[in-house]
Design an enzyme around this catalytic site. Structure first.
Site, PDB file in Angstrom:
ATOM      1  N   LYS A 138     156.474  44.403  82.257  1.00 14.03           N
ATOM      2  CA  LYS A 138     156.123  43.341  83.209  1.00 14.03           C
ATOM      3  C   LYS A 138     157.129  42.200  83.154  1.00 14.03           C
ATOM      4  CE  LYS A 138     151.333  44.323  84.053  1.00 14.03           C
ATOM      5  NZ  LYS A 138     149.941  43.963  84.000  1.00 14.03           N
ATOM      6  N   LYS A 155     152.790  55.099  86.846  1.00 13.92           N
ATOM      7  CA  LYS A 155     151.345  54.869  86.980  1.00 13.92           C
ATOM      8  C   LYS A 155     150.993  54.269  88.353  1.00 13.92           C
ATOM      9  CE  LYS A 155     149.521  51.153  85.255  1.00 13.92           C
ATOM     10  NZ  LYS A 155     148.882  50.033  84.554  1.00 13.92           N
ATOM     11  N   LYS A 168     147.577  48.413  90.775  1.00 16.02           N
ATOM     12  CA  LYS A 168     147.033  47.461  91.759  1.00 16.02           C
ATOM     13  C   LYS A 168     148.153  46.645  92.386  1.00 16.02           C
ATOM     14  CE  LYS A 168     143.409  45.663  88.666  1.00 16.02           C
ATOM     15  NZ  LYS A 168     144.033  45.296  87.399  1.00 16.02           N
TER      16      LYS A 168
HETATM   17  P1  TYM Z   1     143.867  46.700  84.210  1.00 18.74           P
HETATM   18  O1  TYM Z   1     143.164  45.671  85.003  1.00 18.74           O
HETATM   19  O2  TYM Z   1     145.332  46.870  84.402  1.00 18.74           O
HETATM   20  O3  TYM Z   1     143.176  48.091  84.428  1.00 18.74           O
HETATM   21  C1  TYM Z   1     141.785  48.218  84.275  1.00 18.74           C
HETATM   22  C2  TYM Z   1     141.442  49.546  83.681  1.00 18.74           C
HETATM   23  O4  TYM Z   1     141.906  50.599  84.522  1.00 18.74           O
HETATM   24  C3  TYM Z   1     142.769  51.461  83.793  1.00 18.74           C
HETATM   25  N1  TYM Z   1     143.830  51.904  84.692  1.00 18.74           N
HETATM   26  C4  TYM Z   1     144.099  53.176  84.942  1.00 18.74           C
HETATM   27  N2  TYM Z   1     143.551  54.319  84.501  1.00 18.74           N
HETATM   28  C5  TYM Z   1     144.062  55.479  84.968  1.00 18.74           C
HETATM   29  N3  TYM Z   1     145.088  55.546  85.844  1.00 18.74           N
HETATM   30  C6  TYM Z   1     145.665  54.422  86.318  1.00 18.74           C
HETATM   31  N4  TYM Z   1     146.677  54.490  87.190  1.00 18.74           N
HETATM   32  C7  TYM Z   1     145.172  53.165  85.874  1.00 18.74           C
HETATM   33  N5  TYM Z   1     145.504  51.878  86.133  1.00 18.74           N
HETATM   34  C8  TYM Z   1     144.676  51.121  85.390  1.00 18.74           C
HETATM   35  C9  TYM Z   1     143.313  50.606  82.659  1.00 18.74           C
HETATM   36  O5  TYM Z   1     143.769  51.403  81.589  1.00 18.74           O
HETATM   37  C10 TYM Z   1     142.116  49.784  82.309  1.00 18.74           C
HETATM   38  O6  TYM Z   1     141.230  50.504  81.486  1.00 18.74           O
HETATM   39  N6  TYM Z   1     144.156  44.449  79.857  1.00 18.74           N
HETATM   40  C11 TYM Z   1     143.276  45.173  80.714  1.00 18.74           C
HETATM   41  C12 TYM Z   1     141.994  44.416  81.045  1.00 18.74           C
HETATM   42  C13 TYM Z   1     141.269  43.908  79.856  1.00 18.74           C
HETATM   43  C14 TYM Z   1     140.497  44.677  78.959  1.00 18.74           C
HETATM   44  C15 TYM Z   1     139.990  43.753  77.995  1.00 18.74           C
HETATM   45  C16 TYM Z   1     140.202  46.036  78.867  1.00 18.74           C
HETATM   46  C17 TYM Z   1     141.198  42.614  79.463  1.00 18.74           C
HETATM   47  N7  TYM Z   1     140.423  42.513  78.337  1.00 18.74           N
HETATM   48  C18 TYM Z   1     139.184  44.177  76.958  1.00 18.74           C
HETATM   49  C19 TYM Z   1     139.387  46.456  77.816  1.00 18.74           C
HETATM   50  C20 TYM Z   1     138.888  45.534  76.871  1.00 18.74           C
HETATM   51  C21 TYM Z   1     143.996  45.454  82.010  1.00 18.74           C
HETATM   52  O7  TYM Z   1     144.815  44.704  82.450  1.00 18.74           O
HETATM   53  O8  TYM Z   1     143.556  46.497  82.657  1.00 18.74           O
END
Ligand code: TYM
Length: 331
Positions: A112, A199, A202
């Site tokens: 990032k 990947k 969003k």
């Molecule tokens: P984030 O918002 O990027 O994504 C949310 C969740 O979706 C999963 N994910 C995917 N899984 C499969 N294929 C994909 N292309 C894909 N894109 C995203 C991510 O692995 C995630 O599980 N840091 C985290 C948010 C967070 C969090 C936490 C998660 C903040 N605090 C505490 C667990 C526990 C994040 O940015 O995910």
């Protein structure tokens, strides 16, 4: 007693089918068997440039999508991270127990920050991007869960969380679990429709690379039809066929079948036929979600309030204990 699960999604954009297959579907699968705390990571959203209007829209949209996808607020505690002040207080403790070296090694930070440099043409990397994993560790350890359902892209952040748990336990005589990630059996990394070696995200600038849960269902069908595959025109799972693998994975996950069964379904199909069937499954799935989404918006304020009350009860109790052990003892 039920084991505990914690997870969240960052409010940086509209949710994709990757977020659903890699995370939300896994939350729902476990909601009867675990005590779940699922939040909208709306503090994490500030690690990107986001306007107040976008933040407001995204955080509410995610909460409503949780419900529309099948999370039940009577079974799980569903809340906004920003409604629970203990996340931010604990974050200071996790930051001060982490090194710059550890955070510099985070792959997501490296990716990032490289993208940020490219887009703003300077070396100015927001501090939030750097310390993002410490807030994530605080989010998790605050509830002391056994498991964290996430996509594989979060694996390294979970490793840091476990290291922090063990470090805080030793230093402050605490008793955090070292939480393990729970990955979806199928689709823990859904790939971009346009560059299937990356990947699905969003925040992809190419809106045709991702299927958004609130996309027009016909548009989503077209995105699948135009997705990148290869020139072989034969459907089977293989490491040299990332585009085909990705469509097979999406199809298998949404149809609740194995990859082998999905391959079997298309063994006599060409890519045109294959994409039409996968596109139809995606379209039907979006129609269903979107119907429930409109209904879920109505109850959002009361669900957020109830979730915030329930989360704060646990969070306040735990942060009081943590602060006490760190040395902030009450008279
Ligand atoms: P984030 O918002 O990027 O994504 C949310 C969740 O979706 C999963 N994910 C995917 N899984 C499969 N294929 C994909 N292309 C894909 N894109 C995203 C991510 O692995 C995630 O599980 N840091 C985290 C948010 C967070 C969090 C936490 C998660 C903040 N605090 C505490 C667990 C526990 C994040 O940015 O995910």
């Amino acid at each position: 007693m039920k084991k505990r699960i914690v997870s969240g999604i960052t409010a940086t954009g509209s949710l994709t089918i990757g977020n659903y297959i890699g995370a939300i579907k896994n939350f729902i699968k476990h909601q009867n068997d675990y005590e779940m705390f699922i939040f909208v990571a709306d503090l994490h959203a500030l690690t990107t440039t986001i306007s107040p209007e976008e933040l407001d829209k995204n955080r509410k949209e995610i909460l409503a999508l949780y419900i529309a996808c099948g999370l039940n607020h009577k079974k799980s505690t569903i809340f906004f991270q920003s409604d629970v002040p203990a996340h931010s207080i604990f974050n200071w403790i996790t930051i001060t127990n982490t090194t710059m070296g550890e955070l510099s090694r985070m792959n997501q930070f490296k990716d990032k920050s490289a993208k940020t440099k490219q887009s703003n043409g300077t070396d100015n990397i927001p501090t939030g991007l750097f310390v993002y994993p410490t807030l994530m560790a605080a989010d998790i350890l605050l509830y002391n869960p056994e498991f964290v359902p996430v996509g594989v892209d979060q694996k390294q952040h979970l490793e840091l969380t476990r290291n922090l748990a063990s470090r805080l336990n030793k230093k402050y005589n605490l008793n955090f679990n070292e939480p393990k990630p729970l990955f979806s059996e199928i689709g823990s990394k859904i790939m971009s429709l346009k560059s299937p070696e990356f990947k699905m995200s969003k925040s992809d600038n190419d809106k045709n690379a991702s299927i958004f849960l609130l996309d027009d269902p016909d548009l989503a069908f077209d995105k699948i039809k135009k997705s990148v595959t290869d020139s072989e025109n034969k459907v089977y799972y293989s490491k040299d066929k990332p585009g085909v693998n990705n469509l097979l994975t999406i199809y298998a996950s949404l149809s609740e079948i194995t990859i082998e069964k999905a391959e079997e379904d298309f063994k006599n199909s060409n890519y045109k036929e294959f994409k039409e069937v996968v596109g139809s499954v995606v379209r039907d799935f979006l129609i269903e979600i979107q119907k429930k989404y409109s209904e879920s918006l109505i109850n959002l304020p009361s669900i957020a309030k109830e979730g915030s009350i329930k989360a704060n009860v646990i969070a306040e109790k735990n942060i009081a204990k943590i602060l006490n052990h760190v040395g902030y003892k009450k008279f």
